[in-house]
Design a protein around this motif. Structure first.
Motif, PDB file in Angstrom:
ATOM      1  N   ILE C  11       0.355  -1.533   0.315  1.00 25.13           N
ATOM      2  CA  ILE C  11       0.074   0.105   0.342  1.00 25.13           C
ATOM      3  C   ILE C  11       1.196   1.186   0.007  1.00 25.13           C
ATOM      4  CG2 ILE C  11      -1.807   0.993   1.663  1.00 25.13           C
ATOM      5  CD1 ILE C  11      -2.165  -1.636   2.431  1.00 25.13           C
ATOM      6  N   ALA C  12       1.602   1.026   1.066  1.00 22.68           N
ATOM      7  CA  ALA C  12       2.625   2.229   1.112  1.00 22.68           C
ATOM      8  C   ALA C  12       3.427   2.783  -0.494  1.00 22.68           C
ATOM      9  CB  ALA C  12       4.113   2.491   1.585  1.00 22.68           C
ATOM     10  N   CYS C  13       3.789   1.536  -1.399  1.00 21.95           N
ATOM     11  CA  CYS C  13       4.207   2.051  -2.255  1.00 21.95           C
ATOM     12  C   CYS C  13       3.674   2.018  -3.545  1.00 21.95           C
ATOM     13  CB  CYS C  13       5.003   0.284  -3.199  1.00 21.95           C
ATOM     14  SG  CYS C  13       6.597   0.067  -1.758  1.00 21.95           S
ATOM     15  N   ALA C  14       2.467   1.624  -3.713  1.00 25.15           N
ATOM     16  CA  ALA C  14       1.037   2.217  -4.421  1.00 25.15           C
ATOM     17  C   ALA C  14       1.001   3.536  -3.612  1.00 25.15           C
ATOM     18  CB  ALA C  14      -0.442   1.721  -3.939  1.00 25.15           C
ATOM     19  N   GLY C  15       0.808   4.591  -2.705  1.00 25.54           N
ATOM     20  CA  GLY C  15       0.832   6.212  -2.182  1.00 25.54           C
ATOM     21  C   GLY C  15       2.298   6.480  -2.461  1.00 25.54           C
ATOM     22  N   CYS C  16       3.442   5.430  -2.602  1.00 26.03           N
ATOM     23  CA  CYS C  16       3.996   6.764  -3.588  1.00 26.03           C
ATOM     24  C   CYS C  16       4.166   6.750  -4.747  1.00 26.03           C
ATOM     25  CB  CYS C  16       5.608   5.577  -2.765  1.00 26.03           C
ATOM     26  SG  CYS C  16       6.734   6.146  -1.438  1.00 26.03           S
ATOM     27  N   GLU C  17       3.879   6.215  -5.157  1.00 26.84           N
ATOM     28  CA  GLU C  17       3.722   5.671  -7.189  1.00 26.84           C
ATOM     29  C   GLU C  17       2.765   6.814  -6.819  1.00 26.84           C
ATOM     30  OE1 GLU C  17       5.589   4.700  -9.199  1.00 26.84           O
ATOM     31  OE2 GLU C  17       3.999   5.546 -11.018  1.00 26.84           O
ATOM     32  N   ARG C  18       1.544   6.791  -6.591  1.00 27.36           N
ATOM     33  CA  ARG C  18       0.916   7.691  -7.543  1.00 27.36           C
ATOM     34  C   ARG C  18       0.478   9.609  -6.608  1.00 27.36           C
ATOM     35  NH1 ARG C  18      -3.246   5.973  -3.431  1.00 27.36           N
ATOM     36  NH2 ARG C  18      -2.626   8.464  -2.246  1.00 27.36           N
ATOM     37  N   GLU C  19       1.493   9.387  -5.700  1.00 31.39           N
ATOM     38  CA  GLU C  19       1.338  11.177  -5.348  1.00 31.39           C
ATOM     39  C   GLU C  19       3.065  11.485  -5.825  1.00 31.39           C
ATOM     40  OE1 GLU C  19      -0.615  12.554  -3.891  1.00 31.39           O
ATOM     41  OE2 GLU C  19      -1.599  10.811  -3.644  1.00 31.39           O
ATOM     42  N   GLU C  20       3.992  10.680  -6.519  1.00 29.39           N
ATOM     43  CA  GLU C  20       4.800  10.687  -6.724  1.00 29.39           C
ATOM     44  C   GLU C  20       4.665  12.616  -8.145  1.00 29.39           C
ATOM     45  OE1 GLU C  20       6.561   8.008  -9.182  1.00 29.39           O
ATOM     46  OE2 GLU C  20       9.008   9.609  -9.312  1.00 29.39           O
ATOM     47  N   ARG C  21       5.481  13.622  -8.090  1.00 24.68           N
ATOM     48  CA  ARG C  21       5.480  14.994  -8.770  1.00 24.68           C
ATOM     49  C   ARG C  21       7.150  14.115  -9.778  1.00 24.68           C
ATOM     50  NH1 ARG C  21       0.812  15.008  -5.798  1.00 24.68           N
ATOM     51  NH2 ARG C  21       0.235  17.107  -5.177  1.00 24.68           N
ATOM     52  N   ARG C  22       6.732  13.956 -10.599  1.00 26.56           N
ATOM     53  CA  ARG C  22       8.063  13.976 -12.132  1.00 26.56           C
ATOM     54  C   ARG C  22       8.515  14.452 -12.068  1.00 26.56           C
ATOM     55  NH1 ARG C  22       5.213   8.908 -14.206  1.00 26.56           N
ATOM     56  NH2 ARG C  22       5.475   7.266 -12.255  1.00 26.56           N
ATOM     57  N   LEU C  23       9.253  15.757 -11.229  1.00 25.49           N
ATOM     58  CA  LEU C  23       9.777  16.742 -11.987  1.00 25.49           C
ATOM     59  C   LEU C  23      11.009  16.858 -12.738  1.00 25.49           C
ATOM     60  CD1 LEU C  23       8.766  18.887  -8.705  1.00 25.49           C
ATOM     61  CD2 LEU C  23       7.470  18.569 -10.732  1.00 25.49           C
ATOM     62  N   ASN C  24      11.404  17.739 -13.763  1.00 24.95           N
ATOM     63  CA  ASN C  24      12.227  17.152 -14.172  1.00 24.95           C
ATOM     64  C   ASN C  24      13.086  16.468 -14.248  1.00 24.95           C
ATOM     65  OD1 ASN C  24      14.833  18.283 -15.085  1.00 24.95           O
ATOM     66  ND2 ASN C  24      16.244  19.148 -13.447  1.00 24.95           N
ATOM     67  N   GLN C  25      12.264  15.313 -15.409  1.00 24.51           N
ATOM     68  CA  GLN C  25      12.856  13.973 -15.235  1.00 24.51           C
ATOM     69  C   GLN C  25      12.678  13.289 -16.433  1.00 24.51           C
ATOM     70  OE1 GLN C  25      10.722  11.342 -12.583  1.00 24.51           O
ATOM     71  NE2 GLN C  25      11.405  11.938 -11.075  1.00 24.51           N
ATOM     72  N   PRO C  26      13.995  12.956 -17.594  1.00 23.17           N
ATOM     73  CA  PRO C  26      13.610  12.726 -18.367  1.00 23.17           C
ATOM     74  C   PRO C  26      12.523  12.161 -19.100  1.00 23.17           C
ATOM     75  CG  PRO C  26      15.086  11.198 -17.560  1.00 23.17           C
ATOM     76  CD  PRO C  26      14.843  12.168 -16.585  1.00 23.17           C
ATOM     77  N   SER C  27      12.037  12.633 -20.291  1.00 24.28           N
ATOM     78  CA  SER C  27       9.980  11.785 -20.980  1.00 24.28           C
ATOM     79  C   SER C  27      10.501  10.573 -20.995  1.00 24.28           C
ATOM     80  CB  SER C  27      10.359  12.898 -22.553  1.00 24.28           C
ATOM     81  OG  SER C  27       8.835  13.182 -22.733  1.00 24.28           O
ATOM     82  N   PRO C  28       9.296   9.702 -21.051  1.00 20.82           N
ATOM     83  CA  PRO C  28       9.483   8.612 -21.047  1.00 20.82           C
ATOM     84  C   PRO C  28       8.839   8.196 -22.336  1.00 20.82           C
ATOM     85  CG  PRO C  28       7.094   9.276 -20.078  1.00 20.82           C
ATOM     86  CD  PRO C  28       8.150  10.361 -20.252  1.00 20.82           C
ATOM     87  N   PRO C  29      10.020   7.172 -22.747  1.00 20.49           N
ATOM     88  CA  PRO C  29       9.857   6.782 -24.381  1.00 20.49           C
ATOM     89  C   PRO C  29       8.066   6.986 -25.134  1.00 20.49           C
ATOM     90  CG  PRO C  29      10.985   5.140 -23.083  1.00 20.49           C
ATOM     91  CD  PRO C  29      11.089   6.393 -22.504  1.00 20.49           C
ATOM     92  N   ALA C  30       7.980   6.669 -26.632  1.00 21.70           N
ATOM     93  CA  ALA C  30       6.848   6.478 -27.652  1.00 21.70           C
ATOM     94  C   ALA C  30       7.148   5.229 -27.532  1.00 21.70           C
ATOM     95  CB  ALA C  30       7.045   7.762 -28.584  1.00 21.70           C
ATOM     96  N   PRO C  31       5.903   4.512 -27.681  1.00 27.34           N
ATOM     97  CA  PRO C  31       5.830   2.791 -26.991  1.00 27.34           C
ATOM     98  C   PRO C  31       6.952   3.279 -28.908  1.00 27.34           C
ATOM     99  CG  PRO C  31       3.875   4.040 -27.795  1.00 27.34           C
ATOM    100  CD  PRO C  31       4.719   4.996 -27.168  1.00 27.34           C
ATOM    101  N   THR C  32       7.312   1.608 -28.546  1.00 29.13           N
ATOM    102  CA  THR C  32       7.230   0.633 -30.148  1.00 29.13           C
ATOM    103  C   THR C  32       6.737   0.061 -30.251  1.00 29.13           C
ATOM    104  OG1 THR C  32       9.106  -0.672 -28.826  1.00 29.13           O
ATOM    105  CG2 THR C  32       9.939   1.152 -29.205  1.00 29.13           C
ATOM    106  N   GLN C  33       6.288  -0.912 -29.462  1.00 33.05           N
ATOM    107  CA  GLN C  33       5.735  -1.424 -30.044  1.00 33.05           C
ATOM    108  C   GLN C  33       4.196  -1.714 -30.058  1.00 33.05           C
ATOM    109  OE1 GLN C  33       5.940  -5.241 -27.776  1.00 33.05           O
ATOM    110  NE2 GLN C  33       7.254  -6.282 -29.297  1.00 33.05           N
ATOM    111  N   PHE C  34       3.445  -1.806 -31.165  1.00 36.22           N
ATOM    112  CA  PHE C  34       1.934  -0.788 -30.901  1.00 36.22           C
ATOM    113  C   PHE C  34       0.965  -2.647 -31.402  1.00 36.22           C
ATOM    114  CE2 PHE C  34       2.092   3.144 -31.392  1.00 36.22           C
ATOM    115  CZ  PHE C  34       3.592   3.548 -31.677  1.00 36.22           C
ATOM    116  N   VAL C  35      -0.205  -2.320 -30.024  1.00 30.53           N
ATOM    117  CA  VAL C  35      -0.529  -3.215 -30.488  1.00 30.53           C
ATOM    118  C   VAL C  35      -1.717  -3.621 -31.847  1.00 30.53           C
ATOM    119  CG1 VAL C  35      -2.625  -4.473 -29.318  1.00 30.53           C
ATOM    120  CG2 VAL C  35      -1.265  -3.862 -28.245  1.00 30.53           C
ATOM    121  N   ALA C  36      -1.611  -4.585 -31.966  1.00 31.02           N
ATOM    122  CA  ALA C  36      -2.383  -4.953 -33.666  1.00 31.02           C
ATOM    123  C   ALA C  36      -4.143  -4.464 -33.580  1.00 31.02           C
ATOM    124  CB  ALA C  36      -2.440  -6.121 -34.525  1.00 31.02           C
ATOM    125  N   GLN C  37      -4.189  -3.606 -34.367  1.00 31.03           N
ATOM    126  CA  GLN C  37      -6.441  -3.394 -34.345  1.00 31.03           C
ATOM    127  C   GLN C  37      -6.902  -4.770 -34.903  1.00 31.03           C
ATOM    128  OE1 GLN C  37      -6.770  -1.896 -32.068  1.00 31.03           O
ATOM    129  NE2 GLN C  37      -8.938  -0.681 -33.684  1.00 31.03           N
TER     130      GLN C  37
END
Lengths: 202, 316, 178, 654
Positions: C11-37
């Motif tokens: 629960i604590a980690c979920a709390g950590c994760e939910r409340e995190e303010r990711r400031l000044n961090q590298p942009s998460p990459p665009a997805p490379t694999q796309f789920v087929a339609q």
């Protein structure tokens, strides 16, 4: 330690007292003042919100309907009668009559609590539409929690009287419970006037 | 720099006057109480000394009672006097300005949107974080907020006034001496409340008219290819999505208006001097300078960045 | 006693994760694999697993997504999720799939009938934030991270108060739609 | 007051035999005593055990708040410092404010009351011991909830005042502000329980003969503060739980400007509580000063009635000046100037109290022990803070100084100077009574001088910083603002305060190792609490003391008059009439019970659960019904020997 000089005895003082001579009465009064003051603050906030609107209730919000609330108000006022008899029986230490009136009081206070569900929806607005709806629901909701607390107390007291031998001081508690019930009903009259009748006048 | 101690407007001067009087009287009262306290220890006893009780001496008690009554009376007098003085200062501040220059100030999360209102649309100015005001003429601010509560405060010029969403409040002052005055948001408004400053440059009327004419004039069109390349980068990459430059296709009002950007002395809401190197550093990664600000880092290559900054420098 | 402690840490980690303010961090990459339609595809068939949106269980990221949703005028076509010119985003009908990678593609590349491509206008981090907000509109993200009511007019029940979406297969077989 | 046996003629005086005292003491010890062990640690209802525990817990919160302050000062010591980022700093300064105001100041002042009021009025226990336990456990839930949240990065980050709309649902995503709202709710419940206890104990359980004008001033201050709590706390409990938490959890529109809500409504509701709260912290401290001055000046305080009247007047004025926190908002000028007048007038009652103390010290020969040193430190620091407070009352000046470091300086001068210094003096003065050991004077003097110097070195420069434009709650500032040097001085001062508090903790630890040798009345003081052993036995008073003056121990020459006749086989307390304190009835106090702890945990389930889903609320209410049943069941055990006093009094039942 200085030596002790006997200046009197308390041995012959009573151990069970009624009304403002008993501690429980003062405790009940304390919580009545707190809950009464909280209700007053929410009502003040309700009237403060009123300033933000041209029309009250706001446009396209119907008036609260009056049928069910008025019935419930009448039931609450009627329930004062068994409360008075409970207090009188308690003061006379008449356990048989106390038990009978406690049952009547329990029923008389349970019904308004159940009706309160329809009374909430009689506000004809949801709590998350406008500040008017929020204010009305908060006030009636808060009084419902008071009503629930007092119904639990009354039912508990009645249940205890039937299933276990009760000490004499519980008579004093019974009269304090009636005392608290008068406050709950009195508080509702004020809320009823402001929240249900008020929009037609304010 | 900026402080209440050197006022530059009648309003701030009135408050500074009130402050120095309060400070003087307050210090005197405090010293008097300290003197009474220290003197009351003149007959102190050793901690281990005899500790027989002192019976109240009737003569001394009635004397000390008169002293306490007198002290209380003096306190009440001082407070009443101070109350009257404060009301007189309050009345000075409450006078209405006569034909003021009106500026609409809107608070955003962590920058100030400035609008010089004018019936003639061509004379309207929309800028950010920096304002020029004429000396000697009252300036009235209409304060609104688009998100949370901010507070407009220029210590040298006037007291603070909160910008509250759902309310429109006003405040006015008249700058007497020319100069650059700095103020900062005074109501906690989130992550970058600390770096949400604004600058007011009070200029003599003539200079102000010159600035106003320049601010209203159209931007110079980019002449050579690097400037055109810089402008195209501004228009196609993320800049034009938030920033507007009047006279170009960029018209979004999400972020501060960059018209005549180079004429401003500071960028990033009063955080950095407006030099080429600072602008480049800010555009590349604003989060490093103001973590949490709403401007994202820009994925530009070095030559794209230099072209863009060169173009921004032409926005005089 | 030990697993009670583990639950608490979870629960604590979920709390950590939910409340995190990711400031000044590298942009998460665009997805490379796309789920087929569509199941039809040239070459060896493979089924891409569902991708994980970086801001799905981050309250701050989702609220930034909500801010961008109105600032980038997505409201112009999608309204506040109810849809007008653009398709509705609050229901469980997904034309191009509700997997984060699919929504990322819809925003970055654009789609037919007027959906503009935001790839060069917004950074990957911003697009991921909008992806998480769009998924929270139809209650696909964890309840704790979904935004509550906004300070504008009350036009829709707040995502945080809508019950979690029941997993429904959307689009042709193979679509993730979890 | 009606009552069957008021003021009967007292029997001819007889001294209590030595062996009677031994027998009664042993019997009462078995009835009132606490069995050792963990279960009795959880179920204790003794106001002294719970009082000490609340003092220690609140002091730990003072240390936690101090650490947060030290981190903030470290970050602010240099311009553009990168020690702590904005997000972490916002959590730190909010938790510092919330901890110091809600989890340290109010609880420790009510704890001193809950511990000493029964002892000072000659009562054996509080009126509602289990309610006191319920209040304490609620406080523990608040402490655990706030600090667990802080360590999982969910600490509140919107300021201890949580102004809407920043703390509203849109601009504070996640559950950080919900944590703040529920912590505030728990501390309100805890304070309200304490307040009701103090009021009913002071009204109905004073020793016989302690008429209204013989109540010790410490008890007067606690009584007045209890009334302030009863009328102030509901405002913030309503604001945080019924308005802000519902706005965030079920989309109510109390503060949504677009749907008729109002951002200023929150400020009104919060500051209507906010300002009385700072007087709730300040008045008990004033109540502690009078006994210290009386004891070490060896003289009855000058002006008992003016001091009591001043306390009551301050309490009334405190509710009439909350708008001086909102002078910068668009509230009409006339309204604001009304509050200027009220804010200025409240300085008069406090001024009168200070003049009375100075008069007492003037006409006596004070002994400069550590407690009275802290009173002098109080006068030195608080008078400065009081004067800046009067300055801030002016609308014109407040527009320049509001929300700047000038206000930070003012509030720390009045809270540290006006609240914490008398509290330290009270610790040194009553520590022998609570633990039977005297704190060391030398360490005490070091602690005093470092604390006074630290407070002034830290917070005096902030006056200048504030007027030079430094706003509050900034995680950093630019180098060219020129605020660097003074902030460095303030940070050094903060280190000095930390050292001084460390010295106090060392002093306590060292003293707790020494033998219990302080004796009943080490300072030869005059209050009833000094007539019992130190530390006091579980039943406080063997027999009910008969009070005949304001300073019982100083005015009685030979032996203490007492009223005997209590039963020694059950926990009996004496109930007296409200004004003339005539013995009225005997009341059987409750025995230790687990239900207060259980119900506090149910409150935890209800309120903390309400953040995550409304079903927790229903579950919690269901669990608490069981708790109420258990509480009532154990409370209503029939006991054979009850004597009833009603008009139709029945004969005593066998």
């Amino acid at each position: 330690m200085k030596s002790l000089r006997v200046a009197g005895t308390v041995g012959d003082l009573p151990t069970v007292t009624f009304g403002s001579r008993s501690l429980m009465w003062w405790g009940t009064l304390g919580f009545m003042v707190i809950e009464g003051w909280t209700t007053a603050i929410i009502l003040a906030a309700y009237l403060y919100i009123r300033q933000n609107y041209e029309t009250w209730p706001p446009l396209r919000t119907p008036y609260p309907s009056l049928l069910i609330p008025t019935i419930n108000l009448a039931l609450l006022l009627l329930s004062i009668i068994p409360a008075v008899f409970v207090a009188r029986a308690a003061k006379r230490l008449d356990e048989r009559r106390l038990k009978r009136w406690l049952v009547v009081l329990s029923v008389a206070c349970l019904i308004p609590l159940v009706i309160r569900w329809w009374e909430l929806w009689a506000l004809n607005t949801r709590w998350d539409t406008t500040a008017y709806g929020s204010a009305a629901w908060t006030i009636v909701g808060f009084h419902t929690s008071l009503l629930l607390l007092d119904v639990i107390d009354t039912l508990g007291l009645t249940l205890f009287y039937f299933i276990k031998p009760m000490p004499v001081k519980s008579f004093s508690d019974a009269s304090d419970n009636s005392f608290y019930w008068y406050f709950t009903v009195g508080g509702w009259v004020v809320i009823y006037l402001i929240v249900y009748v008020g929009p037609r006048i304010l | 720099m900026h402080s209440v101690f050197d006022p530059a407007s009648p309003q701030a001067r009135a408050v500074a006057h009130l402050w120095w009087w309060m400070f003087g009287v307050g210090a005197a009262v405090w010293l008097a109480v300290m003197a009474a306290m220290l003197l009351s220890l003149r007959r102190r006893r050793a901690v281990r000394g005899p500790d027989e009780l002192m019976q109240p001496a009737p003569g001394m008690d009635s004397h000390i009672e008169r002293v306490v009554k007198a002290a209380t009376f003096v306190t009440v007098l001082i407070l009443i006097g101070f109350l009257a003085f404060d009301f007189s200062i309050g009345r000075i501040l409450a006078q209405q300005p006569v034909d003021p220059l009106t500026i609409e100030l809107t608070g955003h999360q962590w920058w100030w949107e400035v609008q010089y209102a004018n019936q003639d649309l061509s004379q309207r100015i929309v800028t950010a974080n920096e304002m020029h005001v004429p000396v000697g003429q009252p300036v009235r601010f209409i304060l609104r907020s688009r998100d949370v509560i901010h507070s407009f405060w220029m210590p040298n010029l006037t007291g603070k006034r909160d910008l509250i969403p759902g309310y429109q409040s006003t405040i006015w002052f008249q700058a007497d001496t020319a100069g650059t005055y700095r103020g900062q948001c005074a109501e906690f408004c989130g992550l970058q409340h600390a770096k949400m400053a604004l600058t007011i440059i009070a200029q003599p009327k003539a200079q102000y008219q010159l600035w106003y004419a320049a601010a209203v004039s159209a931007q110079t069109e980019p002449a050579d290819s690097t400037l055109l390349y810089g402008q195209r980068i501004f228009m196609t990459s993320g800049c034009s999505v938030c920033h507007a430059i009047s006279g170009t296709q960029a018209y979004s009002t999400v972020g501060p208006n960059l018209t005549h950007f180079k004429s401003r002395t500071l960028i990033a809401s009063g955080t950095l001097p407006n030099t080429r190197e600072n602008v480049a550093r800010w555009v590349l990664n604003p989060q490093a300078i103001k973590p949490g600000t709403q401007m994202p880092p820009s994925p530009l290559s070095t030559d794209q960045l230099s072209a863009l900054v060169t173009y921004l420098e032409t926005l005089k | 006693m030990r697993n009670a402690f583990l639950i608490l840490v979870a629960i604590a980690c979920a709390g950590c994760e939910r409340e995190e303010r990711r400031l000044n961090q590298p942009s998460p990459p665009a997805p490379t694999q796309f789920v087929a339609q569509v199941p039809l595809q040239p070459g060896p068939t493979f089924v891409a697993t569902a991708t994980e949106a970086p801001f799905d269980d981050n309250a701050y990221g989702t609220s930034e997504g909500e801010r961008l949703f109105s600032q980038m005028n997505c409201v112009g076509c999608h309204a506040h999720g109810g849809g007008s010119m653009g398709p509705a985003l609050m229901d469980d009908q997904w034309i191009y799939g509700s997997d984060p990678s699919q929504i990322f593609a819809s925003i970055a590349e654009g789609r037919a009938n007027g959906m503009p491509a935001w790839k060069y206008r917004l950074t990957n981090e911003q697009i991921w934030q909008i992806v998480s907000y769009v998924r929270s509109l139809s209650a696909l993200t964890p309840k704790g991270a979904r935004p509550s009511r906004s300070d504008q007019m009350m036009v829709k029940p707040a995502p945080a108060q809508t019950p979690n979406a029941k997993p429904k297969r959307s689009g042709p077989p193979g679509g993730a739609g979890h | 007051m009606t009552g069957p046996n008021t003021n009967r003629t007292l029997p001819v005086e007889a001294t209590v035999a030595e062996d009677d005292i031994e027998r009664d003491a042993r019997a009462l010890e078995t009835v009132w005593g606490e069995r050792p062990g963990f279960w009795s640690w959880l179920t204790t209802v003794d106001h002294k055990t719970l009082g000490k525990r609340l003092i220690v817990t609140a002091f730990l919160m003072f240390i936690a708040g101090g650490i947060e302050a030290a981190l903030m000062r470290a970050q602010l010591s240099r311009p553009e410092n990168s020690l702590i980022g904005p997000d972490r700093y916002n959590q730190l300064f909010t938790t510092h404010g919330t901890t110091m105001m809600f989890l340290f100041a109010v609880p420790i002042m009510t704890a001193m009351g809950l511990y000493f009021v029964p002892l000072m009025i000659g009562a054996r226990s509080l009126a509602f011991p289990r309610l006191n336990a319920f209040g304490y456990w609620n406080f523990v839930v608040a402490v655990v909830f706030l600090y667990v949240s802080l360590f999982v990065n969910t600490g509140p980050d919107v300021g201890w005042f949580a102004y809407v709309p920043l703390s509203g649902p849109q601009y504070s995503p996640g559950h950080r502000v919900d944590v703040w709202a529920q912590v505030v709710t728990f501390t309100e419940i805890s304070a309200l329980c304490g307040a009701v206890n103090v009021i009913v104990t002071a009204f109905k359980m004073r020793a016989p003969g302690m008429t209204v004008n013989r109540i010790p001033i410490f008890v007067w201050a606690q009584l007045v503060v209890a009334f302030m709590i009863v009328f102030a706390m509901p405002a913030v409990a309503t604001g945080s739980t019924l308005m802000l938490a519902t706005d965030r959890a079920v989309s109510m529109h109390w503060f949504n400007p677009s749907e008729g809500g109002d951002a200023l409504l929150w400020q009104h509701v919060f500051w209507f509580f906010g300002h009385p709260e700072v007087y709730i912290i300040f008045l008990p401290a004033l109540g502690m000063i009078t006994p210290i001055i009386e004891t070490f000046c060896r003289r009855k305080v000058f002006g008992y009635t003016p001091i009591v009247m001043a306390n009551i007047t301050t309490a009334f004025f405190a509710f009439g000046l909350w708008v001086h926190h909102m002078f910068a908002t668009p509230i009409p000028e006339l309204g604001q100037s009304l509050f200027t007048a009220a804010s200025i007038l409240i300085a008069i009652p406090t001024g009168i109290q200070i003049f009375c103390w100075l008069a007492t010290m003037w006409i006596s020969r004070p002994q400069l022990t550590v407690p009275i040193l802290f009173v002098l430190g109080f006068l030195f620091t608080f008078v400065n803070g009081g004067i800046t407070g009067v300055m801030l009352a002016s609308v014109a000046f407040d527009k320049q100084a509001h929300d700047t470091f000038f206000v930070v300086a003012h509030l720390h001068y009045v809270l540290l100077g006006g609240g914490v210094m008398p509290l330290f003096g009270a610790f040194y003065f009553w520590f022998p009574k609570m633990t039977g050991r005297k704190l060391s004077e030398t360490l005490g003097k070091w602690h005093f001088w470092l604390f006074v110097i630290g407070v002034n070195v830290t917070f005096f420069p902030m006056h200048i910083l504030g007027l030079e434009g430094m706003p509050r709650r900034v995680y950093t500032y630019l180098a060219d603002t020129g605020w660097g040097p003074l902030n460095l001085v303030a940070s050094i001062g903060a280190a000095t305060i930390a050292i001084s508090v460390l010295l106090f903790v060392i002093n306590v630890i060292v003293t707790m190792r020494r033998p219990v040798n302080a004796g009943a009345n080490p300072w030869n003081s005059s209050g009833l609490e000094w007539s019992v052993a130190s530390p006091p036995p579980s039943y406080n008073f063997l027999y009910a003391p008969l009070v005949e003056s304001r300073h019982p121990l100083w005015d009685i020459s030979v032996d203490l008059p007492v009223l005997t006749g209590f039963r020694t086989d059950r926990r009996e307390v004496l109930v007296t009439t409200t004004f003339s304190a005539q013995p009225d009835s005997r009341h059987e106090g409750p025995t230790p019970s687990i239900w207060p702890l259980y119900l506090a945990l149910c409150m935890g389930v209800v309120f903390i659960g309400s953040i995550f889903s409304p079903w927790f609320v229903l579950g919690g209410v269901g669990l608490s019904v069981i708790g109420l049943a258990g509480w009532g069941w154990t409370g209503s055990k029939p006991s054979g020997h009850e004597r009833v006093s009603t008009p139709a009094a029945m004969p005593e039942r066998a």
